[in-house]
Design a protein around this motif. Sequence first.
Motif, PDB file in Angstrom:
ATOM      1  N   TRP A 102      54.208  31.528  41.297  1.00 44.41           N
ATOM      2  CA  TRP A 102      53.111  32.099  42.162  1.00 44.41           C
ATOM      3  C   TRP A 102      52.945  33.077  43.180  1.00 44.41           C
ATOM      4  O   TRP A 102      53.559  32.383  44.481  1.00 44.41           O
ATOM      5  CB  TRP A 102      51.128  32.351  41.522  1.00 44.41           C
ATOM      6  N   SER A 103      52.400  34.358  43.645  1.00 42.12           N
ATOM      7  CA  SER A 103      52.028  35.108  44.787  1.00 42.12           C
ATOM      8  C   SER A 103      51.379  33.973  45.669  1.00 42.12           C
ATOM      9  O   SER A 103      50.566  33.843  45.492  1.00 42.12           O
ATOM     10  CB  SER A 103      52.269  36.115  44.921  1.00 42.12           C
ATOM     11  N   GLN A 104      51.431  34.408  46.741  1.00 35.57           N
ATOM     12  CA  GLN A 104      50.928  33.727  47.788  1.00 35.57           C
ATOM     13  C   GLN A 104      50.306  34.770  48.833  1.00 35.57           C
ATOM     14  O   GLN A 104      49.705  34.575  49.879  1.00 35.57           O
ATOM     15  CB  GLN A 104      51.220  32.553  49.196  1.00 35.57           C
ATOM     16  N   ALA A 105      50.381  36.219  48.699  1.00 37.67           N
ATOM     17  CA  ALA A 105      50.712  37.499  49.350  1.00 37.67           C
ATOM     18  C   ALA A 105      49.169  37.566  49.653  1.00 37.67           C
ATOM     19  O   ALA A 105      48.583  38.273  50.636  1.00 37.67           O
ATOM     20  CB  ALA A 105      51.205  38.235  49.104  1.00 37.67           C
ATOM     21  N   SER A 106      48.343  37.467  48.653  1.00 39.74           N
ATOM     22  CA  SER A 106      47.107  37.119  48.476  1.00 39.74           C
ATOM     23  C   SER A 106      45.814  36.200  48.405  1.00 39.74           C
ATOM     24  O   SER A 106      46.588  35.863  47.517  1.00 39.74           O
ATOM     25  CB  SER A 106      46.718  38.824  47.580  1.00 39.74           C
ATOM     26  N   GLU A 107      44.514  36.468  48.182  1.00 37.71           N
ATOM     27  CA  GLU A 107      44.057  35.255  48.015  1.00 37.71           C
ATOM     28  C   GLU A 107      42.552  35.783  47.058  1.00 37.71           C
ATOM     29  O   GLU A 107      42.247  37.368  47.240  1.00 37.71           O
ATOM     30  CB  GLU A 107      43.547  34.758  49.023  1.00 37.71           C
ATOM     31  N   ARG A 108      42.128  35.118  46.179  1.00 37.61           N
ATOM     32  CA  ARG A 108      40.250  35.552  46.047  1.00 37.61           C
ATOM     33  C   ARG A 108      39.939  34.282  46.666  1.00 37.61           C
ATOM     34  O   ARG A 108      39.510  33.363  46.586  1.00 37.61           O
ATOM     35  CB  ARG A 108      40.063  35.574  44.391  1.00 37.61           C
ATOM     36  N   ARG A 109      38.550  35.673  46.811  1.00 36.82           N
ATOM     37  CA  ARG A 109      38.022  34.833  48.459  1.00 36.82           C
ATOM     38  C   ARG A 109      36.669  34.107  47.024  1.00 36.82           C
ATOM     39  O   ARG A 109      36.006  35.411  46.622  1.00 36.82           O
ATOM     40  CB  ARG A 109      36.878  35.900  48.617  1.00 36.82           C
ATOM     41  N   VAL A 110      36.082  32.840  46.757  1.00 40.77           N
ATOM     42  CA  VAL A 110      35.324  32.841  46.283  1.00 40.77           C
ATOM     43  C   VAL A 110      34.078  32.986  46.761  1.00 40.77           C
ATOM     44  O   VAL A 110      33.487  32.435  47.728  1.00 40.77           O
ATOM     45  CB  VAL A 110      35.223  30.735  45.659  1.00 40.77           C
ATOM     46  N   GLY A 111      32.961  33.615  45.541  1.00 36.62           N
ATOM     47  CA  GLY A 111      31.769  34.253  46.199  1.00 36.62           C
ATOM     48  C   GLY A 111      31.747  34.755  46.228  1.00 36.62           C
ATOM     49  O   GLY A 111      30.524  36.257  46.735  1.00 36.62           O
ATOM     50  N   ALA A 112      32.839  36.278  46.848  1.00 37.01           N
ATOM     51  CA  ALA A 112      32.632  37.237  46.843  1.00 37.01           C
ATOM     52  C   ALA A 112      32.110  38.197  45.496  1.00 37.01           C
ATOM     53  O   ALA A 112      31.837  39.491  46.123  1.00 37.01           O
ATOM     54  CB  ALA A 112      34.331  37.669  46.979  1.00 37.01           C
ATOM     55  N   GLY A 113      32.452  37.976  43.791  1.00 45.36           N
ATOM     56  CA  GLY A 113      31.212  37.938  43.266  1.00 45.36           C
ATOM     57  C   GLY A 113      33.032  38.733  42.302  1.00 45.36           C
ATOM     58  O   GLY A 113      34.323  39.319  42.776  1.00 45.36           O
ATOM     59  N   ILE A 114      32.317  39.020  41.054  1.00 40.80           N
ATOM     60  CA  ILE A 114      33.546  39.578  39.698  1.00 40.80           C
ATOM     61  C   ILE A 114      34.797  40.429  40.438  1.00 40.80           C
ATOM     62  O   ILE A 114      35.648  40.644  39.961  1.00 40.80           O
ATOM     63  CB  ILE A 114      32.650  39.360  38.476  1.00 40.80           C
ATOM     64  N   PHE A 115      33.982  41.521  41.165  1.00 35.47           N
ATOM     65  CA  PHE A 115      34.094  42.203  41.193  1.00 35.47           C
ATOM     66  C   PHE A 115      35.256  43.182  42.192  1.00 35.47           C
ATOM     67  O   PHE A 115      35.335  44.041  42.692  1.00 35.47           O
ATOM     68  CB  PHE A 115      33.856  44.070  40.804  1.00 35.47           C
ATOM     69  N   ALA A 116      34.684  42.147  43.522  1.00 37.39           N
ATOM     70  CA  ALA A 116      35.770  42.385  44.554  1.00 37.39           C
ATOM     71  C   ALA A 116      36.857  42.063  44.659  1.00 37.39           C
ATOM     72  O   ALA A 116      36.756  42.485  46.318  1.00 37.39           O
ATOM     73  CB  ALA A 116      34.795  41.008  45.579  1.00 37.39           C
ATOM     74  N   GLY A 117      38.011  41.610  43.412  1.00 40.14           N
ATOM     75  CA  GLY A 117      39.286  41.723  44.037  1.00 40.14           C
ATOM     76  C   GLY A 117      39.650  40.945  45.036  1.00 40.14           C
ATOM     77  O   GLY A 117      39.004  39.247  44.689  1.00 40.14           O
ATOM     78  N   ARG A 118      40.785  41.110  45.701  1.00 39.24           N
ATOM     79  CA  ARG A 118      41.704  40.307  46.434  1.00 39.24           C
ATOM     80  C   ARG A 118      41.212  40.642  48.245  1.00 39.24           C
ATOM     81  O   ARG A 118      41.024  41.303  48.451  1.00 39.24           O
ATOM     82  CB  ARG A 118      42.627  39.927  46.217  1.00 39.24           C
ATOM     83  N   GLU A 119      41.691  39.428  48.722  1.00 39.85           N
ATOM     84  CA  GLU A 119      42.731  39.510  50.292  1.00 39.85           C
ATOM     85  C   GLU A 119      43.203  39.373  50.331  1.00 39.85           C
ATOM     86  O   GLU A 119      44.024  38.747  50.812  1.00 39.85           O
ATOM     87  CB  GLU A 119      41.856  39.008  51.174  1.00 39.85           C
ATOM     88  N   ASP A 120      44.230  40.019  51.808  1.00 39.90           N
ATOM     89  CA  ASP A 120      45.326  39.742  52.111  1.00 39.90           C
ATOM     90  C   ASP A 120      45.271  38.502  52.364  1.00 39.90           C
ATOM     91  O   ASP A 120      44.425  38.045  54.084  1.00 39.90           O
ATOM     92  CB  ASP A 120      45.711  40.528  53.107  1.00 39.90           C
TER      93      ASP A 120
ATOM     94  N   SER B 163      40.260  30.864  48.599  1.00 41.98           N
ATOM     95  CA  SER B 163      39.690  30.657  49.870  1.00 41.98           C
ATOM     96  C   SER B 163      38.360  30.986  49.798  1.00 41.98           C
ATOM     97  O   SER B 163      37.665  31.302  49.044  1.00 41.98           O
ATOM     98  CB  SER B 163      40.065  32.059  50.463  1.00 41.98           C
ATOM     99  N   MET B 164      37.820  29.961  50.376  1.00 39.16           N
ATOM    100  CA  MET B 164      35.633  30.013  50.866  1.00 39.16           C
ATOM    101  C   MET B 164      36.204  30.029  52.580  1.00 39.16           C
ATOM    102  O   MET B 164      37.355  30.059  53.156  1.00 39.16           O
ATOM    103  CB  MET B 164      35.532  28.725  49.944  1.00 39.16           C
ATOM    104  N   VAL B 165      35.205  29.117  52.720  1.00 42.10           N
ATOM    105  CA  VAL B 165      34.589  30.259  53.971  1.00 42.10           C
ATOM    106  C   VAL B 165      33.939  28.135  54.638  1.00 42.10           C
ATOM    107  O   VAL B 165      32.679  29.005  53.925  1.00 42.10           O
ATOM    108  CB  VAL B 165      34.487  30.852  54.882  1.00 42.10           C
TER     109      VAL B 165
END
Lengths: 202, 301
Positions: free
Chosen positions: B259-277, B124-126
């Motif tokens: 694949w699961s849609q339960a969480s997403e990776r925010r593009v630009g959040a950094g390599i170790f940022a993990g995921r958001e719900d 995802s992005m904003v």
Amino acid sequence: MVLALDRINSLARRIPTGVVWVGAMIPFVWLVWAAATNRLGADPVKAIELRLGLWGLQFLLASLCITPLRKIGLNLLRFRRALGVMAFFYIAMHFLAWVVLDMGLRWDEILRDLYKRPYIILGMVGLLAMLPLAVTSTHAAIRRLGAARWRRLHQLAYVAAAAGAIHFVILVKGWPLEPLLYAGAVGALLLLRLRVPHKVRT
Amino acid sequence: MTLGLKWSDVTPKPQWMNRRQLMAGAGALLAAPAVAQTGVAKSAFSTDAAPNTLSEITTYNNFYEFGLDKGDPARNARLLTTDPWGIEIGGMVDRPGSYDLADILQGAPLEERIYRFRCVEAWSMVIPWVGFELAHLLNKAGVQPGAKYVAFETLVRPEEMPGQKTAALDWPYREGLRLDEAMHPLTILATGLYGDPMPNQNGAPIRLVVPWKYGFKSIKSIVSIRLTDTQPQTTWNMQNAREYGFYSNVNPEVSHPRWSQASERRVGAGIFAGREDTLMFNGYGEQVASLYAGMDLSKDY
């Protein structure tokens, strides 16, 4: 032709296997550097994951080419261990990148994926198939198992390659060419082995 | 609020411009203080989340008309001619016809809409879009009483869109909305981002943005809008109906088959940022959930 093969063979004999070990680490070192200096584009996590997986598959395919090449007189057998072990290294790092960087250690989602998602399952099958191969990659292990048994065990490399290639094909959206090429290469190598059975020397 | 501020004035420029562009940008600012999309109104629909950088938004694109790799559109889209540009508006409307983009934009109430953007691939992005509500254009065209759906098509021009020389998708790219979705105030036609005209790789000169649906619904470089009484065919649904439904609302509870849609990776959040719900309707449930009252969203995915 034969002369050229002889020349390559004699050249290959003079290259220390250490060159392959060190050379195979260069992509990894580059990747760490590129990640640390922000050179992997807008989505570095996907880039890391893709590169590690791709290199793992490439080393695995290279190691599987050794036997067919020997059939036509090209002897690169002494490099096979390095290629195989480095394939395992890259696939293990690929798995780690998925668990830590991509999934962010969300164990509930990871476990759900592991039993629900065919492409994740296939990826795991590939990794697990490579594990006994990495463990038995030493001279001592070959001696302990005996050549015939060791060789039979190491046919698992084909399972790993097939699982890896299909994993790549089904994880992408649509049907881009690249994953299909890898699947084709694995298929071709497998066919070669089935049509020209490996003679077990006693 | 029309202070004549551009996003480039409030965002630390080095984040999204390299030094050379910065110099060129400064020059352009002195020479032409009012570019087409400056000073647009802000919107209550905008999120407070920090937008992604222009570089992230313009180098990580799924726009198969320009190639399958996410870097391909940035490399290949400069070939696209976006002026002149026309849109064919047809079907069940009072004033069908081929409209010049300038006529469509004449009097269009441009706003800045900072929307969350969630791709079906679970990133995802904003994005700070500039655009106007699709309802504005549809009202101008005059929607006839029997119309139930809106069908959109992207330009087909293989000589400028190299991806169209391959059969990667069944061209033209097609998308569709139910009429109430199309008339919803969150649904916009975007003509720019970060206060500047839309970059080609993001769907210039005009694209749809439906923030509560997966990104592929937000069709780019639109040349045709038709009002119909039957559900239109949509590209990814034609490609694989089991994986991509007509609605394709962002829904953490309905997995993609692979694949699961339960969480997403925010593009630009950094390599170790993990995921958001992932949020239901991408966080726009308060505004749009009522559109789907009584529907089983695991069937109408």
